[in-house]
Design a protein around this motif. Structure first.
Motif, PDB file in Angstrom:
ATOM      1  N   SER A 143       0.834  -1.202   0.000  1.00 24.71           N
ATOM      2  CA  SER A 143       0.000   0.000   0.000  1.00 24.71           C
ATOM      3  C   SER A 143       0.872   1.256   0.000  1.00 24.71           C
ATOM      4  CB  SER A 143      -0.955   0.001   1.191  1.00 24.71           C
ATOM      5  OG  SER A 143      -0.246  -0.055   2.384  1.00 24.71           O
ATOM      6  N   LEU A 144       0.321   2.301  -0.576  1.00 29.29           N
ATOM      7  CA  LEU A 144       0.996   3.603  -0.696  1.00 29.29           C
ATOM      8  C   LEU A 144       2.360   3.498  -1.369  1.00 29.29           C
ATOM      9  CD1 LEU A 144       0.020   5.191   2.722  1.00 29.29           C
ATOM     10  CD2 LEU A 144      -0.894   5.762   0.471  1.00 29.29           C
ATOM     11  N   LEU A 145       2.456   2.636  -2.370  1.00 26.83           N
ATOM     12  CA  LEU A 145       3.714   2.444  -3.086  1.00 26.83           C
ATOM     13  C   LEU A 145       3.944   3.537  -4.128  1.00 26.83           C
ATOM     14  CD1 LEU A 145       6.061   0.349  -3.456  1.00 26.83           C
ATOM     15  CD2 LEU A 145       4.703  -0.578  -5.338  1.00 26.83           C
ATOM     16  N   ILE A 146       2.888   3.954  -4.790  1.00 26.81           N
ATOM     17  CA  ILE A 146       3.004   4.889  -5.905  1.00 26.81           C
ATOM     18  C   ILE A 146       2.771   6.330  -5.461  1.00 26.81           C
ATOM     19  CG2 ILE A 146       2.124   5.406  -8.228  1.00 26.81           C
ATOM     20  CD1 ILE A 146       1.010   2.486  -8.230  1.00 26.81           C
ATOM     21  N   GLN A 147       1.941   6.531  -4.462  1.00 24.54           N
ATOM     22  CA  GLN A 147       1.492   7.864  -4.042  1.00 24.54           C
ATOM     23  C   GLN A 147       2.616   8.859  -3.773  1.00 24.54           C
ATOM     24  OE1 GLN A 147       1.627   9.378  -0.827  1.00 24.54           O
ATOM     25  NE2 GLN A 147       0.423  11.153  -1.445  1.00 24.54           N
TER      26      GLN A 147
ATOM     27  N   LYS B 111      11.420   4.099  -1.521  1.00 21.48           N
ATOM     28  CA  LYS B 111      12.559   3.444  -2.177  1.00 21.48           C
ATOM     29  C   LYS B 111      13.118   2.340  -1.279  1.00 21.48           C
ATOM     30  CE  LYS B 111      17.078   4.320  -4.175  1.00 21.48           C
ATOM     31  NZ  LYS B 111      18.087   5.290  -4.568  1.00 21.48           N
ATOM     32  N   LYS B 112      13.258   2.612   0.009  1.00 21.67           N
ATOM     33  CA  LYS B 112      13.752   1.594   0.943  1.00 21.67           C
ATOM     34  C   LYS B 112      12.784   0.423   1.046  1.00 21.67           C
ATOM     35  CE  LYS B 112      16.497   4.805   3.617  1.00 21.67           C
ATOM     36  NZ  LYS B 112      16.576   5.618   4.824  1.00 21.67           N
ATOM     37  N   ARG B 113      11.485   0.687   1.031  1.00 22.90           N
ATOM     38  CA  ARG B 113      10.483  -0.384   1.068  1.00 22.90           C
ATOM     39  C   ARG B 113      10.607  -1.286  -0.152  1.00 22.90           C
ATOM     40  NH1 ARG B 113       4.907   2.051   1.076  1.00 22.90           N
ATOM     41  NH2 ARG B 113       4.206  -0.076   1.356  1.00 22.90           N
ATOM     42  N   ILE B 114      10.783  -0.703  -1.338  1.00 21.78           N
ATOM     43  CA  ILE B 114      10.914  -1.482  -2.575  1.00 21.78           C
ATOM     44  C   ILE B 114      12.178  -2.328  -2.528  1.00 21.78           C
ATOM     45  CG2 ILE B 114      11.305  -1.311  -5.076  1.00 21.78           C
ATOM     46  CD1 ILE B 114       9.448   1.216  -4.955  1.00 21.78           C
ATOM     47  N   GLU B 115      13.277  -1.746  -2.059  1.00 22.22           N
ATOM     48  CA  GLU B 115      14.530  -2.492  -1.964  1.00 22.22           C
ATOM     49  C   GLU B 115      14.428  -3.634  -0.958  1.00 22.22           C
ATOM     50  OE1 GLU B 115      17.224   0.726  -1.176  1.00 22.22           O
ATOM     51  OE2 GLU B 115      17.350   1.258  -3.310  1.00 22.22           O
ATOM     52  N   LEU B 116      13.746  -3.414   0.160  1.00 22.08           N
ATOM     53  CA  LEU B 116      13.550  -4.462   1.151  1.00 22.08           C
ATOM     54  C   LEU B 116      12.678  -5.584   0.584  1.00 22.08           C
ATOM     55  CD1 LEU B 116      13.925  -5.549   4.017  1.00 22.08           C
ATOM     56  CD2 LEU B 116      11.942  -4.196   4.702  1.00 22.08           C
ATOM     57  N   LEU B 117      11.619  -5.206  -0.112  1.00 27.05           N
ATOM     58  CA  LEU B 117      10.756  -6.192  -0.746  1.00 27.05           C
ATOM     59  C   LEU B 117      11.552  -7.035  -1.744  1.00 27.05           C
ATOM     60  CD1 LEU B 117       7.802  -7.183  -1.081  1.00 27.05           C
ATOM     61  CD2 LEU B 117       7.563  -5.486  -2.891  1.00 27.05           C
ATOM     62  N   SER B 118      12.428  -6.398  -2.464  1.00 25.51           N
ATOM     63  CA  SER B 118      13.279  -7.093  -3.426  1.00 25.51           C
ATOM     64  C   SER B 118      14.182  -8.103  -2.721  1.00 25.51           C
ATOM     65  CB  SER B 118      14.122  -6.067  -4.186  1.00 25.51           C
ATOM     66  OG  SER B 118      15.040  -6.697  -5.018  1.00 25.51           O
ATOM     67  N   GLU B 119      14.798  -7.681  -1.625  1.00 24.01           N
ATOM     68  CA  GLU B 119      15.667  -8.582  -0.857  1.00 24.01           C
ATOM     69  C   GLU B 119      14.894  -9.769  -0.306  1.00 24.01           C
ATOM     70  OE1 GLU B 119      18.093  -6.766   2.183  1.00 24.01           O
ATOM     71  OE2 GLU B 119      18.435  -5.022   0.893  1.00 24.01           O
ATOM     72  N   LEU B 120      13.711  -9.521   0.245  1.00 24.69           N
ATOM     73  CA  LEU B 120      12.899 -10.587   0.822  1.00 24.69           C
ATOM     74  C   LEU B 120      12.482 -11.621  -0.211  1.00 24.69           C
ATOM     75  CD1 LEU B 120      10.627  -8.519   3.245  1.00 24.69           C
ATOM     76  CD2 LEU B 120      12.492 -10.066   3.872  1.00 24.69           C
ATOM     77  N   ASN B 121      12.328 -11.208  -1.451  1.00 26.90           N
ATOM     78  CA  ASN B 121      11.914 -12.115  -2.520  1.00 26.90           C
ATOM     79  C   ASN B 121      13.088 -12.580  -3.381  1.00 26.90           C
ATOM     80  OD1 ASN B 121       8.844 -12.300  -2.490  1.00 26.90           O
ATOM     81  ND2 ASN B 121       9.208 -10.098  -2.256  1.00 26.90           N
ATOM     82  N   ASN B 122      14.290 -12.302  -2.924  1.00 26.55           N
ATOM     83  CA  ASN B 122      15.503 -12.684  -3.662  1.00 26.55           C
ATOM     84  C   ASN B 122      15.461 -12.236  -5.119  1.00 26.55           C
ATOM     85  OD1 ASN B 122      16.792 -13.970  -1.470  1.00 26.55           O
ATOM     86  ND2 ASN B 122      15.491 -15.769  -1.769  1.00 26.55           N
ATOM     87  N   GLU B 123      15.005 -11.045  -5.333  1.00 25.52           N
ATOM     88  CA  GLU B 123      14.944 -10.473  -6.667  1.00 25.52           C
ATOM     89  C   GLU B 123      15.695  -9.151  -6.677  1.00 25.52           C
ATOM     90  OE1 GLU B 123      11.047 -10.152  -8.291  1.00 25.52           O
ATOM     91  OE2 GLU B 123      10.513 -12.198  -7.760  1.00 25.52           O
ATOM     92  N   MET B 124      16.208  -8.827  -7.811  1.00 18.92           N
ATOM     93  CA  MET B 124      16.934  -7.574  -7.956  1.00 18.92           C
ATOM     94  C   MET B 124      15.965  -6.482  -8.381  1.00 18.92           C
ATOM     95  SD  MET B 124      19.844  -6.441  -7.524  1.00 18.92           S
ATOM     96  CE  MET B 124      20.478  -4.810  -7.723  1.00 18.92           C
ATOM     97  N   SER B 125      15.884  -5.427  -7.597  1.00 19.64           N
ATOM     98  CA  SER B 125      15.045  -4.292  -7.947  1.00 19.64           C
ATOM     99  C   SER B 125      15.676  -3.038  -7.404  1.00 19.64           C
ATOM    100  CB  SER B 125      13.642  -4.453  -7.360  1.00 19.64           C
ATOM    101  OG  SER B 125      12.849  -3.345  -7.718  1.00 19.64           O
TER     102      SER B 125
END
Length: 181
Positions: free
Chosen positions: A67-71, A135-149
């Motif tokens: 939630s509130l990713l784009i806003q 930006k930190k939330r997106i990077e954390l989500l990327s780490e948790l899913n073992n994906e590069m973002s």
């Protein structure tokens, strides 16, 4: 009438994001963003075009995003990028699906990063943290899913001198909501 509209919109936006859930259905997030943009247009008493393009293979009613990713990026386009000052102002969101990943591109044709930074120098010491937290939330989500973002924010030069525009790009895993029986 405007006051009642503002209060109603603010309450609806709060209701959608005050839940305990850290995720939201993509279609609901886009509805909330539309309400937010309309609210800001009324508040600043300026108009601009707001457009959203979602690739057809994305199931907007089943896709879950934080939630509130784009806003925060839309808010920056309005308040720092001053997209409304461009007589042909546009904020655009494009979401595509690439190899199981949602790829977001948010653009505006506002004053651009350098001009926005220059105008901040002449104002108070208010620091906008929404984009950096997102930006930190997106990077954390990327780490948790073992994906590069990564989040890329860049200024792109248009043919106009004043309105440079800003482009934000990031990706997150494409997740569909699960049905509990």
């Amino acid at each position: 009438e405007i006051s009642a509209c503002l209060v109603g919109s603010e309450m609806c936006i709060r209701d959608r994001h005050n839940s305990d859930s850290s995720t939201i259905i993509l279609s609901q997030e886009l509805d909330t963003l539309r309400m937010y943009v309309n609210l800001e247009k009324k508040r600043i008493r300026q108009d601009f075009i707001y457009q959203v393009n979602i690739d057809s293979e994305i199931n907007q009613d089943e896709c879950i995003i934080p939630s509130l990713l784009i806003q925060p990026y839309i808010e920056n386009s309005i308040w720092h990028g001053k997209v409304y000052s461009n007589p042909n102002g546009i904020i655009s969101i494009h979401v595509s699906l690439r190899k199981g990943t949602l790829y977001f591109v948010i653009t505006d044709n506002g004053i651009g990063i350098k001009n926005a930074e220059a105008s901040k120098i002449n104002k108070s010491n208010h620091e906008s943290v929404g984009s950096s937290v997102t930006k930190k939330r997106i990077e954390l989500l990327s780490e948790l899913n073992n994906e590069m973002s990564e989040v890329t924010i860049s200024e792109f030069d248009s043919s106009q001198d004043i309105f440079k525009g800003t482009k934000v790009e990031f990706s997150i895993p494409y997740q569909l909501k699960t049905i509990n029986h």
